[in-house]
Scaffold this active site. Sequence first.
Site, PDB file in Angstrom:
ATOM      1  N   HIS A   1       0.816  -1.217   0.000  1.00  0.00           N
ATOM      2  CA  HIS A   1       0.000   0.000   0.000  1.00  0.00           C
ATOM      3  C   HIS A   1       0.848   1.265   0.000  1.00  0.00           C
ATOM      4  CE1 HIS A   1      -3.351  -2.720   1.711  1.00  0.00           C
ATOM      5  NE2 HIS A   1      -3.421  -2.647   0.405  1.00  0.00           N
TER       6      HIS A   1
ATOM      7  N   ASP B   1      -3.010  -8.941  -7.253  1.00  0.00           N
ATOM      8  CA  ASP B   1      -2.650  -9.347  -5.901  1.00  0.00           C
ATOM      9  C   ASP B   1      -3.369 -10.642  -5.492  1.00  0.00           C
ATOM     10  OD1 ASP B   1      -1.879  -9.363  -3.226  1.00  0.00           O
ATOM     11  OD2 ASP B   1      -3.404  -7.906  -2.624  1.00  0.00           O
TER      12      ASP B   1
END
Length: 281
Positions: free
Chosen positions: A19, A165
């Site tokens: 992130h 992901d």
Amino acid sequence: MLSYRHSFHAGNHADIVKHFVLAELLAYYRNKDKPWTYIDTHAGAGCYALNGEVAGKTGEFAEGIGRLWARDDLPEPLAAYMEVVRQFNPGGRLLFYPGSPAVAMTFAREQDTLQLFELHPEDLRTLRQTFSTEPRRVHVRGSDGLAGLDALLPPPSRRAVVLIDPSYEVKTDYSRVVETLARALRRFATGCFALWYPLLPRAESRRLPKQLEGLGAGSWLDVRFRVGHARREGLGMFGCGLYVINPPWVLPERLQAALPWLVGALGMDDGAGFELDGYIE
């Protein structure tokens, strides 16, 4: 894989690295007025309650975002990422962790759009509820993101950040992500693609970076972050990687300024460290 729930791992070291890089990519794209599209092939639930039944069961966040929460000496490149986390915890206590869609939404402007894929029925339901007030900007799809990505490329905006992901709990995920990226680059060679992968002792994990390099992307950056030595018994993730195709030219310098500090903050033993490889035109 429908048994996988990212909530078990929310806020761990891998989420922080993923992130942080995602925040850097979107901040760069936001520098221009032109709209961008964010595509997430495995969006999860969007946001996670760290004291909830699932995330609280494993408590992985304690050795991840829990170590950063009270620090007041973060290097500047980590500031934007931490500001996102703090937006979801306005009372000053660390109770929630924003997933990738939530991180992306904090950077999105009126002209930007999010395309989110999720298969797990419970996470899909939560994701739709979370973004139910944004039907124009956020599109949630209950389908396989690796299979569905082709249809979204190139996006109308012609500017996009794509996060891939998967869980990698199924061995075929390793070959599928390489095949997916190969097709994606043929359709949209100028897109920014960020592929997250685990650092594991298994052969598939070790081979993946070379397979990705074999795609022949003109510009790429491979970020590998370790919290410690691989376990002797050969089980468990000891770090993670992000392979970014068409990264912003400023990204390596930003990572070099933040990752040594992050190693010190999150490292578990003297095997902690990081590497940056790549070529940026």
